[in-house]
Design an enzyme around this catalytic site. Structure first.
Site, PDB file in Angstrom:
ATOM      1  N   THR A 208       0.825  -1.216   0.000  1.00 28.57           N
ATOM      2  CA  THR A 208       0.000   0.000   0.000  1.00 28.57           C
ATOM      3  C   THR A 208       0.856   1.261   0.000  1.00 28.57           C
ATOM      4  O   THR A 208       2.018   1.231   0.438  1.00 28.57           O
ATOM      5  CB  THR A 208      -0.898   0.019   1.263  1.00 28.57           C
ATOM      6  OG1 THR A 208      -1.840   1.077   1.164  1.00 28.57           O
ATOM      7  CG2 THR A 208      -0.090   0.202   2.531  1.00 28.57           C
ATOM      8  N   ARG A 218       4.163   8.324   8.982  1.00 28.15           N
ATOM      9  CA  ARG A 218       3.107   7.399   9.440  1.00 28.15           C
ATOM     10  C   ARG A 218       3.237   6.048   8.737  1.00 28.15           C
ATOM     11  O   ARG A 218       3.425   5.965   7.530  1.00 28.15           O
ATOM     12  CB  ARG A 218       1.743   8.014   9.147  1.00 28.15           C
ATOM     13  CG  ARG A 218       0.541   7.173   9.590  1.00 28.15           C
ATOM     14  CD  ARG A 218      -0.010   6.348   8.453  1.00 28.15           C
ATOM     15  NE  ARG A 218      -1.236   5.648   8.837  1.00 28.15           N
ATOM     16  CZ  ARG A 218      -1.788   4.679   8.110  1.00 28.15           C
ATOM     17  NH1 ARG A 218      -1.223   4.300   6.970  1.00 28.15           N
ATOM     18  NH2 ARG A 218      -2.886   4.089   8.495  1.00 28.15           N
TER      19      ARG A 218
HETATM   20  N1  GLY Z   1      -4.433  -0.247   5.480  1.00 27.01           N
HETATM   21  C1  GLY Z   1      -3.466   0.586   4.962  1.00 27.01           C
HETATM   22  C2  GLY Z   1      -3.026   1.651   5.844  1.00 27.01           C
HETATM   23  O1  GLY Z   1      -3.694   1.992   6.807  1.00 27.01           O
HETATM   24  O2  GLY Z   1      -1.975   2.194   5.595  1.00 27.01           O
END
Ligand code: GLY
Length: 330
Positions: A208, A218
């Protein structure tokens, strides 16, 4: 904002509820709310969201050529990673609030080996870096600069991942700069994929660009083994998409596999993991989305999410289809 004391006490409650869940498993009426026939079909590939369709196609090609499930999931999720039009994974992913694309990925094979990278910049295929961490180092996770250095030393090319389309979206966002990253179908994030190969072995991958316009640095659930992805070849596998913070605090994918180990069907296990989040007193929970998919060793599958909008791609018996997930908040 949570202060540290509140954060620690909430974390402790979460840990207790995970432990308490194992007590609940002893209550038979709590287990396996969705009947399973105990017989799934193999080989199979299952992955999150619509981008799972072409990804499954590639993964199943690898399996049908005799490849291992771990090779299949790596090859499969590389498809959306390399797609510049996909704004939630790899190249073309939406950036953080400083305009930088930072990627997270993890992979786990049938022997319990796993590898991951987080906060990785400039590399189109973080999943392949994660695989290399798994295969070629004694470690599990590499982060940021170190992950990039490792990738470059191993022949990966440094590239600009911020496409003109993603840059334009970020510039639009900056006009208001409202920090409200809420993933769902309109901002569908992670691809998580699980596969069973012709030998009946299970593996999974998850990759991702994370929440759009996140605070720099983050890291979400996707690279965290047990949160965004977990596979136990004797039991099954699970993977997650959606607001990573909610998945991490409930250790979602590990929870699902443990529930399956204790007799839950994949469907019942996904439902219980979503229920844990829904009942965790999270402010504005209705704004968030979390979706899980799972498969057990027999090839039975399950999926569940917090609110409408989540779908997944299932390739089994020669058919690769998009399926709408059932959800908790009706
Ligand atoms: N599920 C992907 C993220 O929160 O980065």
């Amino acid at each position: 904002m949570l202060n540290r004391r509140k954060f620690i006490s909430r974390s402790a409650i979460t840990s207790l509820s995970v432990l308490f869940g194992t007590q609940l498993l002893k209550n038979k009426s709590y287990a396996s709310t969705t009947p399973g026939n105990g017989e799934g079909t193999k080989p199979l590939v299952i992955s999150t969201w619509r981008h799972g369709i072409p990804a499954n196609e590639e993964a199943m090609r690898v399996i049908m050529e005799g490849g291992r499930a771990v090779e299949a999931v790596e090859a499969g999720v590389r498809v959306p990673e390399g797609d510049p039009d996909n704004m939630s994974v790899g190249l073309g992913g939406l950036p953080d609030r400083d305009g930088k694309v930072t990627l997270d990925a993890s992979i786990m094979d049938e022997t319990g080996n796993c590898g991951s990278v987080c906060f990785l910049e400039h590399i189109v295929h973080p999943i392949s870096v994660a695989r290399l961490v798994m295969d070629n180092t004694p470690h599990i996770m590499l982060a940021g600069e170190g992950a990039l250095q490792f990738a470059l030393e191993n022949g990966f090319k440094k590239e600009n991942l911020l496409t003109p389309k993603a840059k334009k979206a970020w510039e639009e966002w900056k006009k208001k700069a409202k920090y409200e990253p809420v993933p769902n179908i309109e901002n569908h994030d992670t691809i998580g994929m699980l596969a069973i190969d012709q030998k009946g072995n299970l593996s999974g991958a998850c990759t991702t660009s994370g929440l759009a316009y996140k605070i720099r640095g983050r890291v979400g659930d996707s690279p965290i083994i047990g949160a965004g992805l977990y596979v136990d070849n004797n039991v099954g596998g699970a993977t997650a998409t959606g607001t990573g913070e909610l998945v991490i605090r409930t250790v979602g994918s590990f929870l699902i596999v443990e529930l399956m180990r204790n007799g839950y069907t994949p469907q019942a296990a996904c439902e219980e993991a979503v229920r844990r989040i829904a009942n965790a007193n999270i402010p504005d929970i209705h704004k968030h989305q979390v979706g899980y998919i799972a498969v057990n060793k027999a090839g039975e599958t399950g999926a569940y999410c917090l609110k409408p909008g989540f779908n997944y791609a299932l390739f089994v018996n020669g058919k690769n289809e998009l399926v709408d997930s059932d959800n908790y908040f009706k």
